[in-house]
Design an enzyme around this catalytic site. Sequence first.
Site, PDB file in Angstrom:
ATOM      1  N   GLU A 270       0.832  -1.211   0.000  1.00  0.00           N
ATOM      2  CA  GLU A 270       0.000   0.000   0.000  1.00  0.00           C
ATOM      3  C   GLU A 270       0.864   1.258   0.000  1.00  0.00           C
ATOM      4  O   GLU A 270       0.544   2.249  -0.661  1.00  0.00           O
ATOM      5  CB  GLU A 270      -0.947   0.014   1.206  1.00  0.00           C
ATOM      6  CG  GLU A 270      -1.942  -1.148   1.268  1.00  0.00           C
ATOM      7  CD  GLU A 270      -3.016  -1.093   0.182  1.00  0.00           C
ATOM      8  OE1 GLU A 270      -3.043  -0.123  -0.600  1.00  0.00           O
ATOM      9  OE2 GLU A 270      -3.818  -2.051   0.114  1.00  0.00           O
ATOM     10  N   ARG A 274       0.735   3.750  -3.243  1.00  0.00           N
ATOM     11  CA  ARG A 274       0.073   5.039  -2.999  1.00  0.00           C
ATOM     12  C   ARG A 274       1.087   6.150  -2.742  1.00  0.00           C
ATOM     13  O   ARG A 274       0.970   7.242  -3.299  1.00  0.00           O
ATOM     14  CB  ARG A 274      -0.884   4.931  -1.811  1.00  0.00           C
ATOM     15  CG  ARG A 274      -1.970   3.888  -2.024  1.00  0.00           C
ATOM     16  CD  ARG A 274      -3.014   3.903  -0.925  1.00  0.00           C
ATOM     17  NE  ARG A 274      -3.752   2.641  -0.897  1.00  0.00           N
ATOM     18  CZ  ARG A 274      -5.016   2.522  -0.511  1.00  0.00           C
ATOM     19  NH1 ARG A 274      -5.693   3.564  -0.107  1.00  0.00           N
ATOM     20  NH2 ARG A 274      -5.611   1.339  -0.503  1.00  0.00           N
ATOM     21  N   ASP A 403      -5.136  -9.995  -8.260  1.00  0.00           N
ATOM     22  CA  ASP A 403      -5.442  -9.098  -9.384  1.00  0.00           C
ATOM     23  C   ASP A 403      -4.247  -8.413 -10.040  1.00  0.00           C
ATOM     24  O   ASP A 403      -3.937  -8.613 -11.213  1.00  0.00           O
ATOM     25  CB  ASP A 403      -6.479  -8.043  -8.946  1.00  0.00           C
ATOM     26  CG  ASP A 403      -6.147  -7.333  -7.617  1.00  0.00           C
ATOM     27  OD1 ASP A 403      -5.124  -7.676  -6.999  1.00  0.00           O
ATOM     28  OD2 ASP A 403      -6.916  -6.446  -7.216  1.00  0.00           O
ATOM     29  N   GLU A 538     -11.930   0.604 -10.425  1.00  0.00           N
ATOM     30  CA  GLU A 538     -11.565  -0.303 -11.522  1.00  0.00           C
ATOM     31  C   GLU A 538     -12.425  -0.145 -12.774  1.00  0.00           C
ATOM     32  O   GLU A 538     -11.913  -0.187 -13.900  1.00  0.00           O
ATOM     33  CB  GLU A 538     -11.585  -1.766 -11.049  1.00  0.00           C
ATOM     34  CG  GLU A 538     -10.463  -2.119 -10.081  1.00  0.00           C
ATOM     35  CD  GLU A 538     -10.676  -1.585  -8.671  1.00  0.00           C
ATOM     36  OE1 GLU A 538     -11.832  -1.236  -8.322  1.00  0.00           O
ATOM     37  OE2 GLU A 538      -9.691  -1.504  -7.907  1.00  0.00           O
ATOM     38  N   THR A 627      -0.713   0.655 -10.263  1.00  0.00           N
ATOM     39  CA  THR A 627      -2.024   0.105  -9.911  1.00  0.00           C
ATOM     40  C   THR A 627      -2.838   1.059  -9.035  1.00  0.00           C
ATOM     41  O   THR A 627      -3.997   0.790  -8.730  1.00  0.00           O
ATOM     42  CB  THR A 627      -1.904  -1.287  -9.255  1.00  0.00           C
ATOM     43  OG1 THR A 627      -3.191  -1.900  -9.202  1.00  0.00           O
ATOM     44  CG2 THR A 627      -1.300  -1.209  -7.861  1.00  0.00           C
TER      45      THR A 627
HETATM   46  C1  DMJ Z   1      -6.234   0.386  -5.029  1.00  0.00           C
HETATM   47  O1  DMJ Z   1      -5.492   0.596  -3.896  1.00  0.00           O
HETATM   48  C2  DMJ Z   1      -5.424  -0.262  -6.106  1.00  0.00           C
HETATM   49  O2  DMJ Z   1      -6.040  -0.052  -7.329  1.00  0.00           O
HETATM   50  C3  DMJ Z   1      -5.234  -1.723  -5.874  1.00  0.00           C
HETATM   51  O3  DMJ Z   1      -4.552  -2.351  -6.929  1.00  0.00           O
HETATM   52  C4  DMJ Z   1      -6.559  -2.394  -5.705  1.00  0.00           C
HETATM   53  N1  DMJ Z   1      -7.365  -1.771  -4.710  1.00  0.00           N
HETATM   54  C5  DMJ Z   1      -7.481  -0.335  -4.677  1.00  0.00           C
HETATM   55  C6  DMJ Z   1      -8.647   0.232  -5.435  1.00  0.00           C
HETATM   56  O4  DMJ Z   1      -9.758  -0.512  -5.474  1.00  0.00           O
END
Ligand code: DMJ
Length: 639
Positions: A270, A274, A403, A538, A627
């Site tokens: 995370e 982020r 994912d 998403e 992501t």
């Molecule tokens: C985000 O922190 C990122 O996109 C992660 O890959 C998946 N979950 C959240 C958003 O849903």
Amino acid sequence: MYPQSRQDYVSISFSGQGSGIYNNSKQWRRQSYWRKWKQLSRLQRSLILFIFVLLFVCAFVSYPGVTAHIRGPTEKEQDTDSSIVERPAIPHVLPEPVVIGRHLPPEQPSQRKLYNRRGPPVLQNRLQKKGNTSDTMIKDKSADSKNGGEEEGVIRHGAVRGQQATEGTLENKEDSRANEVLSKESAIWLEAVREAFRHAWKGYKDFAWGHDELRPISKSYSEWFGLGLTLIDALDTMWILGLKDEFEEAKAWVATELTFNKNVDVNLFETTIRILGGLLSTYHLSGDSMFLEKAKDIGSRLMPAFNTPSKIPYSDVNIGKGTAHPPRWTSDSTVAEVTSIQLEFRELSRLTQQPQYEAVVAEVMKQIHKLDGKLDGLVPMFINTNNGQFTHQGIYTLGARADSYYEYLLKQWIQGGKKENQLLEDYLQAIEGVKKNLLQKSSPNGFTFVGEVSHGQFSPKMDHLVCFLPGTLALGAHNGLPADHMDLAKKLMETCYQMYVQMETGLSPEIVHFNMHQGSTRDIDAKLADRHNLLRPETVESLFYLYRFTKDHKYQAWGWEILQSFNKYTKVSSGGYTSINNVRDPDYPGPRDKMESFFLGETLKYLYLLFSDDPNLISLDQYVFNTEAHPLPIWPSTV
Ligand code: DMJ
């Protein structure tokens, strides 16, 4: 003011003894009504029937929502709803939506249909007449480019926005008119996203400034790592949306208040996607080296996570003490987490010319490539940090915990200039694995969906998280991968949209189950426990990719519907947006009192990019999104 949990309003269900009493008295009443009916004369009966028919016809004609109600929940769900008694008489918790449709040009009334949540978007039909919309759109925009080709308010920066590449031709007045309308709409939509961002930011600023997440209902905040998570996640969104004042204010906080020298445990994944990702992309967009210095600081503090017997990183690091550990209950890490930090660490090595960051994450990919336990390229969800083997084998999903492994295979290959064949091979094999093991169609409408396999058994369950896949498939096809990836992307995109549009609030639940048996009345179900919506990105992320590559305006129209639903059901009047408990209950969606940082970092950013017709606003040939929607440069070719 608001019940704290769903139990507060779902209280009694008519079953068991109670239900017996309820049934007997109903039967008795039915018999007595029937006796009275029989005692009436034929004329009286005809008159009553006539009045009923007349009333029904009048109601049908004068109330357009009637048909929508008919298309509403299945009988089973209506039964469920009838067990919801004593619901507190709570007024609408969230404000009325901003009716952005009122800004529509008056001469295009039919356009209003586009703004209804259900029903086909009119825009799509109108534009698909000529298959050349992208050209005409570019022509229209190039007229604007006399003013520099920039939308008003967007911060100018050479690295983000290039010159208009192509000019198309307008064939006739009708096209010209259509372009004009589209251009106006695009401007309205872009402004609506800015407005949403400002509203969210107001809440964060007023009640959570410098903290991780806003709690908009209680007008307070929550801490996860204590690092100003929302503020950092939102930096590059402000840059892209052209919110200069907000950006400068946030930048000042990063420069003067943000410190990583803290005795705090953070999650490696995370924090990487982020914070490290957010700082790196903001450095690239703004050119301000302060962000790079901060990125180096947090990057080096995360490195202890890789000191494990297997070199598969631990999930948690104490960034002050320089120690790392797995969760208390296991020595496993999550596969998606250890394989979705590569873009950021590789970029940090490139920028600093220090190879250790890239080396540690490359080692993880190398090991996972060689591991047994995959199903046609699909990976299990956990990996052990002591022996480096997959654990809890037999479950295969493209949802939570797996994912972004697939997403980062493709994106690392793109980031590195499409040279790392092993990454590409693993990606292609995995997509074949998805087709072979996880793809099915729902009933009655045949929506293509990605289910899960658990110990050889297929389950028609799909997380909203899986909706990253249409976008990733489209990105691959854009980069020369098989055209059938694009076909699949389009089908899955439709499914993800249906996950929104089939819910009463127009928002997707966290998890859906698809019906596969013949005779099903609806394709998509959501269990009570899965009906929450966390403001996730998403679907709008994928809509952005699909629109960029196809220029099919239906994807913009779908995104617009989703934004309106967010405004209607999750916007909090004092500032901010909240995740909700029940997407199937428009009367009481049940605010959860949390605005996740990715709503600003991802959801609003992707909506803005979706509504922009400028292919150079974060060109997908120059940038690859991590992501968490932070764009990082595709490395320049060294050959
Ligand atoms: C985000 O922190 C990122 O996109 C992660 O890959 C998946 N979950 C959240 C958003 O849903």
